[in-house]
Design an enzyme around this catalytic site. Sequence first.
Site, PDB file in Angstrom:
ATOM      1  CE  LYS A 285      -2.804  -0.007   3.434  1.00 18.81           C
ATOM      2  NZ  LYS A 285      -2.019   0.704   4.323  1.00 18.81           N
TER       3      LYS A 285
ATOM      4  CB  THR B  16       5.298   0.063  -2.460  1.00 22.79           C
ATOM      5  OG1 THR B  16       6.126  -0.226  -1.370  1.00 22.79           O
ATOM      6  CG2 THR B  16       5.953  -0.069  -4.000  1.00 22.79           C
TER       7      THR B  16
ATOM      8  NE  ARG C 233      -0.578   4.924   8.251  1.00 26.98           N
ATOM      9  CZ  ARG C 233      -0.871   3.780   8.603  1.00 26.98           C
ATOM     10  NH1 ARG C 233      -1.290   3.345   9.702  1.00 26.98           N
ATOM     11  NH2 ARG C 233      -0.626   2.911   7.725  1.00 26.98           N
TER      12      ARG C 233
ATOM     13  CE  LYS D 179       3.945  -3.255   7.681  1.00 27.46           C
ATOM     14  NZ  LYS D 179       3.177  -2.359   7.837  1.00 27.46           N
TER      15      LYS D 179
ATOM     16  CB  ALA E 291      -5.685   1.220  10.483  1.00 23.48           C
TER      17      ALA E 291
ATOM     18  CG  PHE F  38      -3.935  -2.673   9.105  1.00 24.24           C
ATOM     19  CD1 PHE F  38      -2.780  -3.498   8.792  1.00 24.24           C
ATOM     20  CD2 PHE F  38      -3.609  -2.306  10.379  1.00 24.24           C
ATOM     21  CE1 PHE F  38      -1.422  -3.656   9.469  1.00 24.24           C
ATOM     22  CE2 PHE F  38      -2.637  -2.593  11.367  1.00 24.24           C
ATOM     23  CZ  PHE F  38      -1.758  -3.349  10.857  1.00 24.24           C
TER      24      PHE F  38
ATOM     25  CG  PHE G 298       4.423  -9.964  -7.014  1.00 24.50           C
ATOM     26  CD1 PHE G 298       5.521 -10.299  -5.989  1.00 24.50           C
ATOM     27  CD2 PHE G 298       3.367  -9.065  -6.357  1.00 24.50           C
ATOM     28  CE1 PHE G 298       5.346  -9.627  -4.583  1.00 24.50           C
ATOM     29  CE2 PHE G 298       3.490  -8.540  -4.908  1.00 24.50           C
ATOM     30  CZ  PHE G 298       4.526  -8.882  -4.157  1.00 24.50           C
TER      31      PHE G 298
ATOM     32  CD1 TRP H 256       8.855  -3.226  -4.413  1.00 19.21           C
ATOM     33  CD2 TRP H 256       9.912  -4.088  -6.117  1.00 19.21           C
ATOM     34  NE1 TRP H 256       9.974  -3.833  -3.985  1.00 19.21           N
ATOM     35  CE2 TRP H 256      10.568  -4.460  -4.973  1.00 19.21           C
ATOM     36  CE3 TRP H 256      10.286  -4.739  -7.432  1.00 19.21           C
ATOM     37  CZ2 TRP H 256      11.776  -5.245  -4.878  1.00 19.21           C
ATOM     38  CZ3 TRP H 256      11.683  -5.440  -7.296  1.00 19.21           C
ATOM     39  CH2 TRP H 256      12.326  -5.741  -6.141  1.00 19.21           C
TER      40      TRP H 256
END
Length: 559
Positions: free
Chosen positions: A74, A76, A97, A108, A276, A304, A385, A413
């Site tokens: 999200k 990214t 944030r 993470k 969140a 989230f 991906f 990405w």
Amino acid sequence: MTNYKSDIEIAQACQKKKIGEIASAAGIAEEYVEQYGNYKAKIDYRLLKDKADKPNGKLILVTAITPTPAGEGKTTTSVGLADGLRKIGKNAMVALREPSLGPVFGIKGGAAGGGYAQVVPMEDINLHFTGDFHAVGAANNLLAAMIDNHIQQGNALRIDPKQITWKRAVDMNDRQLRHIVGGLGGRVQGVPREDGFEITVASEVMAILCLATDITDLKNRLSRIIIGNTYDGKPVTAHDLKAEGAMAALLKDALKPNLVQTLEGTPALIHGGPFANIAHGCNSVVATKTALKLSDYTVTEAGFAADLGAEKFIDIKCRMTGLKPSAVVIVATVRALKYHGGVSKKELNEENLQALEAGLPNLLQHVSNVKKVFGLPCVVALNAFPNDTEAELNLVREKCAELGVNVALSEVWAKGGEGGIELAEEVVRLAEEPNKFKYSYDLDLPLEKKISAICHRVYHAKHMFILANARKKAKKIEEQGFGDLPICMAKTQYSFSDDPKLLGAPRDFTVQVTDVKVCAGAGFVVAYAGDIMTMPGLPKVPSAEKIDIDEDGVISGLF
């Protein structure tokens, strides 16, 4: 694989521009820029006041499907979308944030985007940054210290130690501190009582920092914090303890948004960091409003999935500020959808149309909620991906088209802003469409009915059951005059339900509300569902084990 570079290697190879140049490109005069070294700055909140008459740009909200171990991307996508908008000639900024040290050292790792869609300097952003989190923790713990000192010094307010709800805070995953007993060691060491810690991002002070519009509003909100009750059951506030002035003084600089840049030089405001699942999950109002005054398109994210972050963004942040998104981006991956369809993590690279179709209802339910519950246009950003097959991509497009929603392949990405052009063009198109923006419930409903509306309309629960003690607390909150506040649900992020094992789009489940608490300073009522806690723990192999620094001060291991 020999050419593979980690996120931190990509970030460290970036030729960053001096922060003064970024500020100038964003239209920020030098008088408002307070530099923190060469590549970070605080922006004086006078800027927002001085630009009050300037019209806002368009607000683009980025949210996601229910998170899985397969990852969604999200942040990214948010960064890459802002870069993509600038690639097509739009004046865009991203407002995000700040990462918490808990996840950075926990599961993470770094949280500043990934690949070629990152904000830099990523090491600083992921670690101490400009000290905002430390200021929040200090203000939180100052209030805690003043509570216990007041009791020690005679307890003129008659605070009942057994009814204190205010906890201490630390920005680290530390399960050892969830439940503690303090004040041991004799009379001069304090009054013994049960206590506990929350992670800093769960502190009401963090929520207040993110929802305050200026210093005056900040201080007023701090004064309304309820820390517990007297022996007579009456609420005690931070104002009763004369704490709000000192707390606001600690937060004076933390209230100012932080300016950094993406790898491609797009201005980025990164400020505030509530989770969140246990808080409202949005960056600061000051940062969002500042970006809206400085750009034609402000890309922001909510934490989230859309049932948590987007719901709270709309029902809490937008309701309090009058902000309204022009379009919503829902981030998904084929891999994550296959996980929702029952595929194990180690088998996600193999084509599996049956599992993908079984997992797609999760995405489609989020899409339906955004369109029908909140009345907003949306696009699905399918984070690409290498192992995604054309058949899988086409299946996602086909199912979304049935709901009248387009899918944009996001390759940010791997390609940065260039890989976000398709998404940017769809966002610009959607942002011009009229929408029927609405909230998921009316504020004048009783607290229990507002909680029920979220559970039924957003989560699609069959039942909502509130425990007797929680119902009793809700009635008391209403009697104290807080019944007209919005709801901040605290529940697992891994499911629409309150059971993290129920993947996809479950039906016939019951959400059990175990507790409620008023956050009068933040301006919402927290409803706790299922087994949710406000202090996470570290995993068996924490990311901290991989983080290191060499003799030249170069950090490694932050992804």
